[in-house]
Scaffold this active site. Sequence first.
Site, PDB file in Angstrom:
ATOM      1  N   ASP A 150      -8.440   3.037  29.885  1.00 36.23           N
ATOM      2  CA  ASP A 150      -8.296   4.347  29.243  1.00 36.23           C
ATOM      3  C   ASP A 150      -6.820   4.645  29.041  1.00 36.23           C
ATOM      4  O   ASP A 150      -6.019   4.514  29.960  1.00 36.23           O
ATOM      5  CB  ASP A 150      -8.941   5.423  30.125  1.00 36.23           C
ATOM      6  CG  ASP A 150      -9.105   6.749  29.404  1.00 36.23           C
ATOM      7  OD1 ASP A 150      -8.878   6.811  28.188  1.00 36.23           O
ATOM      8  OD2 ASP A 150      -9.471   7.732  30.077  1.00 36.23           O
ATOM      9  N   HIS A 221     -15.962   5.290  19.555  1.00 33.64           N
ATOM     10  CA  HIS A 221     -14.963   6.238  20.057  1.00 33.64           C
ATOM     11  C   HIS A 221     -13.616   6.016  19.371  1.00 33.64           C
ATOM     12  O   HIS A 221     -12.922   6.979  19.029  1.00 33.64           O
ATOM     13  CB  HIS A 221     -14.835   6.068  21.570  1.00 33.64           C
ATOM     14  CG  HIS A 221     -13.991   7.101  22.236  1.00 33.64           C
ATOM     15  ND1 HIS A 221     -14.259   8.448  22.167  1.00 33.64           N
ATOM     16  CD2 HIS A 221     -12.855   6.989  22.997  1.00 33.64           C
ATOM     17  CE1 HIS A 221     -13.354   9.122  22.843  1.00 33.64           C
ATOM     18  NE2 HIS A 221     -12.489   8.264  23.353  1.00 33.64           N
TER      19      HIS A 221
END
Length: 359
Positions: A150, A221
């Site tokens: 991330d 995403h």
Amino acid sequence: MAQSQGPEPQAVLGLPTRAAVFLVLAVEPGGHPAVRELLTELDGLVRSVGFRHPDGRLSCVAGIGSAAWDGLYGGPRPAELHPFAELRGPRHLAPATPGDVILHIRAERMDLCFELATLCTRRLAGSARVVDETHGFTYFDQRDLLGFVDGTENPGGRRAALAAHVGAEDGPFSGGSYLIVQKYLHDLGSWDTLNTEQQERVIGRTKLSDVELGEQAADSHVAVNQVQGADGEEQQILRANMPFGTVGRGEYGTYFAGYCRTPAVTEEMLRRMFLGTPEAAHDRILDFSTAVTGSLFFVPSADFLADPPPAPETPAPEQRPRPTVTPADVARVHRTANGSLGIGGLKPDHHRPARVRAT
């Protein structure tokens, strides 16, 4: 003659640390003077705790919400400060939840974060109450609890400052940032039914090597979060996300914290995620991750906090309604994140966020 470098920002650009505490507070009636005093002395408290362990890299970023600003500071407001706007898509909801002040505390050690959080909350006893507290931790090699790295696309160096810091366009507040935070709870049971290739299509990156896929699904995403300015240049934010969880309650989540020089960029990303794009109904990751909080803050420069403008003579009335969500509502969403959202009491905020523009 040395040239002025402008206001000193808060520690927004800090490198990732192994621990973090996010404290979201609501100011009690009559509590604004104590909150203002704490914010003025915050840098000294960070030094008091951090000096004893310099390798701990302790820092704290403070942000102020729209409803609290006029009770803390007289004079003009940051140009784009407004409440977080609820987003209700066909399938997924981004709720707006209470938040007057946020303290984003980071360090290499949780004990340093905890000590600073304790000092701050004790100073604010009776003046502000904690409405949400999240303890974040580093998970292996900067991965979230879904197993993917991330923050890969965070800008670095000068590009990070350009993305995160307000410039001369809002002179009194240059060196500041806008911060949007959300807590997401993951449905790991459903996520784990997908094989690795299916998970990679949801995210848009390879799981092991963290390489962006050459062919993106329209609802991945990665694809949904690409926002471009009027000149066609991709707009960026600085993410400071952290995993969090409580094993006994079956909570596994990601605390999203996005800094930007304008909230419009982050808001456009969220609109695309929850309301969809011409090519996708919504961000596919939302089928496995439920947003349970949402707040927007302005992060003034460190110089502003240390030497603020005069306080208002009397507490200013709220110019915009607070979200009607209570901490009990947030807890109810936590309990039902894998089923019905259970937050029908949320009411929309009809403020229209500013357009995304090139920075």
